[in-house]
Design a protein around this motif. Structure first.
Motif, PDB file in Angstrom:
ATOM      1  N   ALA A   1      -6.266   8.811  -6.361  1.00 10.84           N
ATOM      2  CA  ALA A   1      -5.013   8.065  -6.344  1.00 10.84           C
ATOM      3  C   ALA A   1      -4.377   8.222  -8.228  1.00 10.84           C
TER       4      ALA A   1
ATOM      5  N   MET B   1       2.459   9.853  -3.355  1.00 14.22           N
ATOM      6  CA  MET B   1       0.679   8.880  -2.630  1.00 14.22           C
ATOM      7  C   MET B   1       0.444   9.901  -1.770  1.00 14.22           C
TER       8      MET B   1
ATOM      9  N   PHE C   1      -0.184   4.055  -1.402  1.00 11.07           N
ATOM     10  CA  PHE C   1      -1.435   3.186  -1.621  1.00 11.07           C
ATOM     11  C   PHE C   1      -2.550   3.236  -0.746  1.00 11.07           C
TER      12      PHE C   1
ATOM     13  N   PHE D   1      -3.368   6.487   0.984  1.00 13.64           N
ATOM     14  CA  PHE D   1      -3.410   7.884   0.310  1.00 13.64           C
ATOM     15  C   PHE D   1      -5.702   7.701   0.166  1.00 13.64           C
ATOM     16  N   TRP D   2      -5.930   5.922  -0.256  1.00 15.57           N
ATOM     17  CA  TRP D   2      -6.993   5.615  -0.242  1.00 15.57           C
ATOM     18  C   TRP D   2      -7.845   5.817   0.869  1.00 15.57           C
TER      19      TRP D   2
ATOM     20  N   GLU E   1      -9.837   8.896   0.708  1.00 13.70           N
ATOM     21  CA  GLU E   1     -10.415   9.503  -0.662  1.00 13.70           C
ATOM     22  C   GLU E   1     -11.799  10.310  -0.216  1.00 13.70           C
TER      23      GLU E   1
END
Length: 304
Positions: free
Chosen positions: A141, A196, A291, A294-295, A298
């Motif tokens: 990120a 993101m 966020f 996107f996480w 990962e």
């Protein structure tokens, strides 16, 4: 007399569960495994200096090959504003009935460029930096955030030219200019969240980067950059629900908030109802939702 060759029996291959237990017993973890969300946030905060340094370095290098150098940070949106003024303001007549049209237009172009550039840079944040992603271990990120910070730095650099334009066209300095700070913070949060989302999509499907300019151009045309949404709402040519949707468009919300903060002829009556709550809501939904989205991917970035 024939000899019989005996092959020694081979031990059975260890099961995946046995390997996982062995790795856990010795404190080994999967390379690039996704940490828990609070730990991910902590690691990202620990790399805040990398994010700011990376953003500054990218901004400095952006026009390093051009003879005018960093002057293009101001010239690019100004030239866009000049083109839009000629086409929309003069040829199509959108300037009629809009007080301080040039400050109105330039403010819209500058603020829209911030959103547009942030999303475009975010779309390529992973796919365009695969070497960095595969070589180093860090919260991914950091890349879309650093690109959004780069665009914010560029906007702040360009705001000097915007202030000069406002003063040249008789817009006085007022206390309301301080409202630009929370408006920019909310817009940055929104831009980072959308970036993101696009970074994850662009990492999986790089061709999205080729489609985004057309999507963003369409979004710009419906965001009131070159024309007044308030004046359109006063006409009966469009259904009321359409004008409400145009006014609640997040890009239009942040543009109009900046116009309200900087231009004294742009009044509160021209803003959509509950505009600050609307701006904060868009920032919260996009920032937090983007966020987390996107996480969740990962572990996949840089693979394949």
């Amino acid at each position: 007399m024939s000899q019989v060759l005996h092959t020694p029996p081979q031990a059975p291959a260890p099961a995946d569960d046995d390997l996982a237990a062995l790795a856990a017993r010795h404190g080994l973890t999967v390379s690039g495994a996704r940490p828990a969300l609070p730990e991910y946030v902590r690691r990202l905060w620990a790399r805040r200096h990398f994010i700011t340094a990376f953003a500054t370095a990218k901004l400095t290098a952006q026009y390093s090959q051009a003879k005018l150098g960093q002057v293009w940070q101001v010239m690019t949106p100004l030239l866009n504003a000049a083109v839009y003024y000629f086409i929309f303001g003069v040829l199509l007549g959108t300037k009629h009935g809009v007080p301080d049209y040039i400050p109105f237009l330039v403010t819209g172009v500058f603020i829209w460029t911030f959103t547009q550039s942030s999303i475009m840079a975010g779309t390529r944040a992973i796919s365009g930096n695969l070497g960095l992603v595969r070589a180093l271990h860090f919260p991914r990120a950091a890349l879309p955030l650093s690109f959004c910070l780069q665009q914010l730095q560029q906007l702040l650099f360009s705001m000097g030219a915007l202030v000069v334009i406002l003063l040249c066209f008789g817009v006085p300095v007022g206390v309301s200019w301080l409202l630009a700070l929370p408006a920019l913070f909310l817009q940055f949060t929104f831009n980072a969240g959308v970036s993101m989302v696009m970074a994850r999509m662009g990492a999986k499907t790089p061709d999205i980067a080729q489609l985004m300019p057309f999507v963003l151009r369409t979004w710009m045309y419906v965001s009131g950059v070159m024309w007044s949404i308030d004046k359109l709402a006063q006409k009966d040519s469009l259904p009321h629900v359409v004008t409400l949707a145009l006014a609640a468009n997040p890009a239009a919300v942040y543009i109009d908030l900046m116009r309200f903060a900087l231009i004294d002829s742009f009044h509160a009556s021209q803003l959509p109802p509950h505009v600050w709550a609307l701006a904060a809501g868009w920032a919260l939904v996009a920032g937090v939702g983007g966020f987390i989205y996107f996480w969740k991917a990962e572990e996949t970035y840089g693979r394949g």
